[in-house]
Design an enzyme around this catalytic site. Structure first.
Site, short mmCIF file in Angstrom:
data_model
loop_
_atom_site.label_atom_id
_atom_site.label_comp_id
_atom_site.label_asym_id
_atom_site.label_seq_id
_atom_site.Cartn_x
_atom_site.Cartn_y
_atom_site.Cartn_z
CE1 TYR A 98 -9.21 -3.83 13.86
CE2 TYR A 98 -11.41 -3.57 13.17
CZ TYR A 98 -10.47 -2.76 13.38
OH TYR A 98 -10.37 -1.67 13.21
CB SER B 23 -13.76 0.03 13.87
OG SER B 23 -14.68 -1.22 13.09
P1 NAD Z 1 -2.76 1.12 9.82
O1 NAD Z 1 -2.34 0.23 9.70
O2 NAD Z 1 -2.28 2.03 8.52
O3 NAD Z 1 -2.69 1.93 10.79
C1 NAD Z 1 -2.49 1.64 12.08
C2 NAD Z 1 -0.98 2.61 13.28
O4 NAD Z 1 -0.52 1.52 13.96
C3 NAD Z 1 0.28 1.85 12.04
O5 NAD Z 1 0.96 3.27 12.18
C4 NAD Z 1 0.75 1.14 13.35
O6 NAD Z 1 2.29 1.14 13.14
C5 NAD Z 1 0.26 1.29 14.52
N1 NAD Z 1 0.54 0.87 15.73
C6 NAD Z 1 -0.22 -0.59 15.52
N2 NAD Z 1 0.41 -1.09 17.11
C7 NAD Z 1 0.93 -0.32 17.43
C8 NAD Z 1 1.82 -0.88 18.92
N3 NAD Z 1 2.27 -0.90 19.49
N4 NAD Z 1 2.28 0.85 18.97
C9 NAD Z 1 2.32 2.03 18.36
N5 NAD Z 1 1.61 2.37 16.85
C10 NAD Z 1 1.24 1.10 16.74
O7 NAD Z 1 -3.86 1.45 9.40
P2 NAD Z 1 -5.05 2.67 10.28
O8 NAD Z 1 -5.73 2.14 9.21
O9 NAD Z 1 -4.65 4.39 9.73
O10 NAD Z 1 -5.95 2.07 11.73
C11 NAD Z 1 -5.94 3.73 12.57
C12 NAD Z 1 -6.78 2.75 13.50
O11 NAD Z 1 -8.62 2.68 12.91
C13 NAD Z 1 -6.49 2.22 14.62
O12 NAD Z 1 -7.26 1.48 15.23
C14 NAD Z 1 -7.77 0.48 13.04
O13 NAD Z 1 -7.78 -0.79 13.90
C15 NAD Z 1 -9.01 1.90 13.04
N6 NAD Z 1 -9.49 1.71 12.50
C16 NAD Z 1 -9.83 1.87 10.53
C17 NAD Z 1 -10.84 1.34 9.60
C18 NAD Z 1 -10.12 1.28 8.65
O14 NAD Z 1 -11.10 0.81 7.72
N7 NAD Z 1 -8.84 1.61 7.86
C19 NAD Z 1 -11.49 1.70 9.43
C20 NAD Z 1 -11.88 1.42 11.48
C21 NAD Z 1 -11.29 1.54 12.28
#
Ligand code: NAD
Length: 260
Positions: free
Chosen positions: A167, A154
Site C-alpha cells: 500500500y 497517504s
Molecule cells: P473507503 O474504503 O471508505 O473509500 C474508498 C473508496 O474507493 C470506496 O468508495 C470504494 O468503493 C472506492 N473504490 C475502490 N476501488 C474502486 C474501483 N475499482 N473503482 C471505483 N471506486 C473504487 O476508504 P477511504 O479512507 O475513504 O479511502 C479514500 C482514499 O483515501 C483512498 O485512496 C485511501 O487510500 C486514502 N487514504 C485513506 C486514509 C484513511 O486513514 N482513511 C489515509 C490515507 C489515505
C-alpha cells in the site's frame, strides 16, 4: 468581512465517492457551490448521497465507475461531461488497502493494490487531464479558468510502517505521479496536488480501531486520536479554489503531525 471560497459554476468529479473521504469531499465541494459528480462502483450508495446533497440544496450526479476498467473510466468521464459539463476539478480518491507482511504478498495481492491505487488513479487523471488540456489549448489567451486535480495519496506514501508495504509503495507512486503531472500540465493552468492524510476512521480501516493492535497504534499517534473525514474539509476546498493557482505539485500532509 469574512473570507470565503466559492466554487459555484465549477464541476467536480469525485472518484470513490460511495464512502469515507470521497463521500465527504463530495459533500464539502457541493456545499462550496460546485456541481459534484459522484463516481464509484456502488451506485445505490451514490444515489443515497445524491439525495442527501440535493436535500441540502446542492447539485449532485451519479455515475458508475470502476477505475480498474479503462473503458469504464473513458465512458464515466465522457458521460459526466455530457450530463453535467466540463470537469474543472478531479478528486482522484478511489483506493484500496490491505494489511500483509511483505513475505506474504502474492502477485494477485500486488495487482489488486496497484491496479486501483496507481494504474486506476493514473488513467482517471489522464482521461480528465486530456480534456482539460484540450480546453486550455483551445481557449483564447487568459480565458481558461484552470483545472484542479487532487490526488489522494497517504501518510504512507511518505513513510513506511509494518504490514502496509505494498500500500505504501502504491501511495508513493501517487506522490511522484502528482509531481510529474504538475510539471507537464502546470503551464496549461492545470494544477495537480497530492494530499497525504493520516489515519482517518473510514471503511478502509474501521475494523482496525477496535482491535488491540489498532488501539496500540492510536497510542503511538501524536495526539492519540484518529481523524474524521470532515477534518479534510478545509484542505479540499482550498486546493480546488481558483485562488490557489500558485499551488502546484504540492504534497500536503494532513496527518495530525504523525509524519513529522
Ligand atoms: P473507503 O474504503 O471508505 O473509500 C474508498 C473508496 O474507493 C470506496 O468508495 C470504494 O468503493 C472506492 N473504490 C475502490 N476501488 C474502486 C474501483 N475499482 N473503482 C471505483 N471506486 C473504487 O476508504 P477511504 O479512507 O475513504 O479511502 C479514500 C482514499 O483515501 C483512498 O485512496 C485511501 O487510500 C486514502 N487514504 C485513506 C486514509 C484513511 O486513514 N482513511 C489515509 C490515507 C489515505
Amino acid at each position: 468581512m469574512a473570507y470565503s471560497i466559492d466554487l459555484s459554476g465549477r464541476v467536480a468529479f469525485v472518484t470513490g465517492a460511495s464512502s469515507g473521504l470521497g463521500a465527504q469531499f463530495a459533500r464539502t465541494l457541493a456545499r462550496a457551490g460546485a456541481a459534484v459528480v459522484l463516481a464509484s462502483r456502488r451506485v445505490d450508495r451514490l444515489k443515497d448521497l445524491r439525495a442527501e446533497i440535493e436535500g441540502e440544496g446542492g447539485d449532485a450526479h451519479v455515475i458508475e465507475l470502476d477505475v480498474t476498467d479503462h473503458d469504464s473510466i473513458k465512458s464515466a468521464v465522457a458521460h459526466a461531461e455530457t450530463e453535467v459539463g466540463s470537469i474543472d476539478i478531479l478528486v482522484n480518491n478511489a483506493g484500496v488497502g490491505t494489511t500483509q507482511r511483505l513475505q506474504d504478498v502474492a502477485p494477485d495481492d500486488f495487482d489488486y493494490m496497484f491496479n486501483t491505487n496507481v494504474k486506476g488513479a493514473f488513467f482517471v487523471a489522464q482521461e480528465v487531464g486530456k480534456r482539460m488540456l484540450a480546453r486550455a489549448r483551445g481557449a483564447a489567451p487568459g480565458t481558461y479558468t484552470g483545472g484542479r486535480i487532487i490526488n489522494v495519496s497517504s501518510l504512507l506514501g511518505l513513510r513506511a510502517l509494518p504490514k502496509v508495504g505494498v500500500y505504501a509503495m502504491s501511495k508513493a507512486a501517487v506522490v511522484q505521479m502528482t509531481k510529474a503531472m504538475a510539471l507537464e500540465w502546470g503551464r496549461f493552468d492545470i494544477n495537480v496536488n497530492a494530499i497525504c492524510p493520516g489515519y482517518i476512521d473510514t471503511e478502509i480501516n474501521h475494523h482496525q480501531w477496535k482491535t488491540e493492535q489498532g488501539q496500540k497504534l492510536v497510542q503511538e499517534l501524536p495526539r492519540k486520536r484518529v481523524g474524521k473525514p470532515q477534518d479534510l474539509d478545509s484542505l479540499i476546498v482550498m486546493l480546488c479554489a481558483n485562488e490557489s493557482h500558485f499551488i502546484n505539485g504540492a504534497v500536503i500532509s494532513a496527518d495530525d503531525g504523525f509524519g513529522v
